[in-house]
Design a protein around this motif. Structure first.
Motif, PDB file in Angstrom:
ATOM      1  N   GLU A   1      35.976  45.980  39.228  1.00 56.13           N
ATOM      2  CA  GLU A   1      35.874  44.338  39.229  1.00 56.13           C
ATOM      3  C   GLU A   1      36.035  43.922  37.794  1.00 56.13           C
ATOM      4  O   GLU A   1      36.545  42.723  37.906  1.00 56.13           O
ATOM      5  CB  GLU A   1      34.590  43.974  39.811  1.00 56.13           C
ATOM      6  CG  GLU A   1      34.404  44.374  41.225  1.00 56.13           C
ATOM      7  CD  GLU A   1      35.448  43.343  42.340  1.00 56.13           C
ATOM      8  OE1 GLU A   1      35.960  42.504  41.671  1.00 56.13           O
ATOM      9  OE2 GLU A   1      35.499  43.802  43.308  1.00 56.13           O
ATOM     10  N   PHE A   2      35.906  44.425  36.688  1.00 58.60           N
ATOM     11  CA  PHE A   2      35.993  43.860  35.567  1.00 58.60           C
ATOM     12  C   PHE A   2      37.235  44.107  34.718  1.00 58.60           C
ATOM     13  O   PHE A   2      37.384  43.537  33.626  1.00 58.60           O
ATOM     14  CB  PHE A   2      34.897  44.479  34.494  1.00 58.60           C
ATOM     15  CG  PHE A   2      33.454  44.043  35.307  1.00 58.60           C
ATOM     16  CD1 PHE A   2      32.891  42.834  35.009  1.00 58.60           C
ATOM     17  CD2 PHE A   2      32.682  45.122  36.063  1.00 58.60           C
ATOM     18  CE1 PHE A   2      31.649  42.650  35.696  1.00 58.60           C
ATOM     19  CE2 PHE A   2      31.701  44.844  36.550  1.00 58.60           C
ATOM     20  CZ  PHE A   2      31.189  43.646  36.495  1.00 58.60           C
ATOM     21  N   SER A   3      38.398  44.501  35.447  1.00 59.98           N
ATOM     22  CA  SER A   3      39.797  44.775  34.517  1.00 59.98           C
ATOM     23  C   SER A   3      40.364  43.516  34.314  1.00 59.98           C
ATOM     24  O   SER A   3      40.489  42.779  35.656  1.00 59.98           O
ATOM     25  CB  SER A   3      40.530  45.704  35.568  1.00 59.98           C
ATOM     26  OG  SER A   3      41.650  45.969  35.103  1.00 59.98           O
ATOM     27  N   LEU A   4      41.207  43.176  33.514  1.00 64.14           N
ATOM     28  CA  LEU A   4      41.576  42.272  33.233  1.00 64.14           C
ATOM     29  C   LEU A   4      42.975  41.967  33.910  1.00 64.14           C
ATOM     30  O   LEU A   4      43.247  40.781  34.232  1.00 64.14           O
ATOM     31  CB  LEU A   4      41.962  41.833  31.663  1.00 64.14           C
ATOM     32  CG  LEU A   4      40.737  41.619  30.705  1.00 64.14           C
ATOM     33  CD1 LEU A   4      41.384  41.793  29.125  1.00 64.14           C
ATOM     34  CD2 LEU A   4      39.907  40.340  31.054  1.00 64.14           C
ATOM     35  N   SER A   5      43.525  43.284  34.357  1.00 64.44           N
ATOM     36  CA  SER A   5      44.612  43.401  35.121  1.00 64.44           C
ATOM     37  C   SER A   5      44.460  42.624  36.346  1.00 64.44           C
ATOM     38  O   SER A   5      45.485  42.093  37.049  1.00 64.44           O
ATOM     39  CB  SER A   5      45.300  44.681  35.190  1.00 64.44           C
ATOM     40  OG  SER A   5      44.244  45.495  36.008  1.00 64.44           O
ATOM     41  N   ASN A   6      43.377  42.621  36.817  1.00 64.18           N
ATOM     42  CA  ASN A   6      43.029  42.023  38.381  1.00 64.18           C
ATOM     43  C   ASN A   6      43.391  40.443  38.173  1.00 64.18           C
ATOM     44  O   ASN A   6      43.809  39.962  39.428  1.00 64.18           O
ATOM     45  CB  ASN A   6      41.475  42.113  39.029  1.00 64.18           C
ATOM     46  CG  ASN A   6      41.193  43.529  39.220  1.00 64.18           C
ATOM     47  OD1 ASN A   6      42.113  44.399  39.511  1.00 64.18           O
ATOM     48  ND2 ASN A   6      40.026  43.943  38.929  1.00 64.18           N
ATOM     49  N   PHE A   7      43.486  39.799  37.157  1.00 68.81           N
ATOM     50  CA  PHE A   7      43.582  38.279  37.153  1.00 68.81           C
ATOM     51  C   PHE A   7      45.346  38.104  37.453  1.00 68.81           C
ATOM     52  O   PHE A   7      45.569  36.851  37.292  1.00 68.81           O
ATOM     53  CB  PHE A   7      43.239  37.833  35.984  1.00 68.81           C
ATOM     54  CG  PHE A   7      41.639  37.675  35.830  1.00 68.81           C
ATOM     55  CD1 PHE A   7      41.097  36.539  36.215  1.00 68.81           C
ATOM     56  CD2 PHE A   7      40.850  38.649  35.235  1.00 68.81           C
ATOM     57  CE1 PHE A   7      39.589  36.506  36.501  1.00 68.81           C
ATOM     58  CE2 PHE A   7      39.309  38.656  35.469  1.00 68.81           C
ATOM     59  CZ  PHE A   7      38.828  37.426  35.801  1.00 68.81           C
ATOM     60  N   ASP A   8      46.179  39.212  37.087  1.00 71.01           N
ATOM     61  CA  ASP A   8      47.575  39.107  37.201  1.00 71.01           C
ATOM     62  C   ASP A   8      47.780  38.882  38.722  1.00 71.01           C
ATOM     63  O   ASP A   8      48.045  40.068  39.326  1.00 71.01           O
ATOM     64  CB  ASP A   8      48.170  40.238  36.489  1.00 71.01           C
ATOM     65  CG  ASP A   8      49.664  39.905  36.661  1.00 71.01           C
ATOM     66  OD1 ASP A   8      50.121  39.197  37.103  1.00 71.01           O
ATOM     67  OD2 ASP A   8      50.432  40.754  36.000  1.00 71.01           O
TER      68      ASP A   8
END
Length: 388
Positions: free
Chosen positions: A177-184
């Motif tokens: 849940e804390f991966s910055l790639s999830n915001f892409d």
């Protein structure tokens, strides 16, 4: 267990006085950063209906929800929010997850855009903050059908008597849940789903002592031929997922919702009706339904309505709040799945603006495909909630 709850209640009351002193200080109010959070300690006692591997009643205690949040608002046009949530069932290991994490820009005409991790604009009960819920858990159809927090972009227009909101969202199938790639949101991974969700609300009657609310939501979801199944609890978070639909590979779904609410002085009545159509990859169509109606009454104080949401009025007095709810969900189609009805009776004691004690009695009945030999059951839940 009761001894520890009493000690925690006393400590919570003392802590709220310290929080009040800090939040009311001029230095705190002049800061562009605000810290907030809550902790909810739950205890459930339920019959074997809620546990497919047991023939006896069971006790379970958990930190149902806790949150630490930071809100950054340097001016009236820009707002940033970040939240970390923690939960833990006893015995067991705790789990962290990402709450709201977004940047929002809003102009003088109440037009706003926000990007990040957030709730999709769908449903009256789902839009209600967990700290403002009148029952310990959201209703059965809300918890089953309503989209959870997703990554995406939201556009909205909010006035006191009506709101419009819509956006594009990606629901990630990942524990990271804390991966910055999830915001892409341009990068759709395997087992992710995408959606366009819309919501509109109106309050043709909006007074301090009386409100009539009408809302409608729709969410069109692309499931990318992933395996699909609804699994849910029967209003008891620590129970097994005993409510189930068929399992199949799905192309898309369309969820429709109508919600109504009326507030009159100390009373609040609300209801929602869900319709869900899912397209299987083999072209079969599955149709599911759900609804609930809920009524609550306070011995003092009232309910506040603002921009499509209800909240409790703030008071330093002790408030007793009673609630009853009837829920129904139909996950049976093409001869597979089950239908479930749940009833709830509850009492909330608002000791002050920061501490709330909640007690619910739950009763459930199911028919169709069931995972154990019990077709009905009862459960009792208690929550101690501290906001700060």
């Amino acid at each position: 267990m009761n001894k520890y709850l009493l000690i925690l209640l006393i400590l919570s009351t003392e802590l709220t006085h310290a929080i009040d002193d800090v939040k009311n200080s001029p230095k705190y109010n002049s800061m562009p950063i605000e810290f907030n959070g809550y902790i909810m300690l739950d205890h459930d006692y339920f019959s074997p209906f809620y546990d497919s591997k047991s023939n006896d009643y069971k006790h379970k205690t958990e930190i149902r929800r806790s949150k630490l949040g930071i809100t950054f608002k340097p001016n009236e046009y820009l707002k940033g929010k970040a939240q970390i949530k923690y939960s833990k069932a006893f015995p067991g290991e705790g789990e962290y997850e990402l709450g709201d994490a977004y940047i929002r820009i809003e102009n003088n005409q109440n037009l706003g855009v926000q990007a990040g991790h957030m709730k999709e604009p769908f449903g009256l009960e789902q839009q209600t903050s967990s700290t403002e819920l009148i029952s310990i858990e959201r209703s059965l159809p809300t918890d089953t059908f309503t989209p959870s927090r997703s990554y995406g972009v939201l556009f909205d227009y909010k006035k006191k008597s009506y709101t419009l909101a819509g956006g594009y969202f990606i629901n990630r199938d990942t524990n990271n849940e804390f991966s910055l790639s999830n915001f892409d949101i341009l990068d759709i991974k395997n087992k992710d789903s995408e959606a366009i969700s819309l919501r509109i609300t109106a309050a043709p009657i909006r007074k301090k002592s009386q409100t009539l609310h009408i809302g409608s939501s729709v969410s069109k979801r692309n499931l990318f031929e992933n395996k699909f199944q609804y699994e849910n609890i029967a209003d008891i978070h620590s129970s097994d997922k005993i409510i189930r639909s068929a399992r199949f590979y799905a192309d898309s779904s369309a969820i429709y919702l109508l919600d109504l609410a009326m507030h009159q002085n100390n009373w609040l009545i609300q209801a929602e009706l869900f319709s869900n159509t899912i397209q299987q990859t083999s072209s079969n169509q599955w149709n599911y339904l759900g609804t609930y109606i809920q009524a609550s009454y306070k011995n003092t104080g009232s309910y506040r309505y603002k921009k499509g949401k209800f909240k409790s009025s703030k008071t330093n007095k002790t408030v007793w709040e009673w609630v009853v709810r009837q829920s129904y969900i139909d996950l049976e189609d093409n001869g597979i799945g089950n239908k479930t009805t749940t009833s709830l009776i509850g009492l909330n004691i608002h000791l002050n603006s920061y501490v709330k004690v909640m007690m619910n009695a739950n009763f459930a009945w199911t028919a169709g495909d069931i995972i154990n030999k019990y077709s009905s059951g009862n459960a009792y839940s208690m929550r101690l909630q501290l906001n700060y």
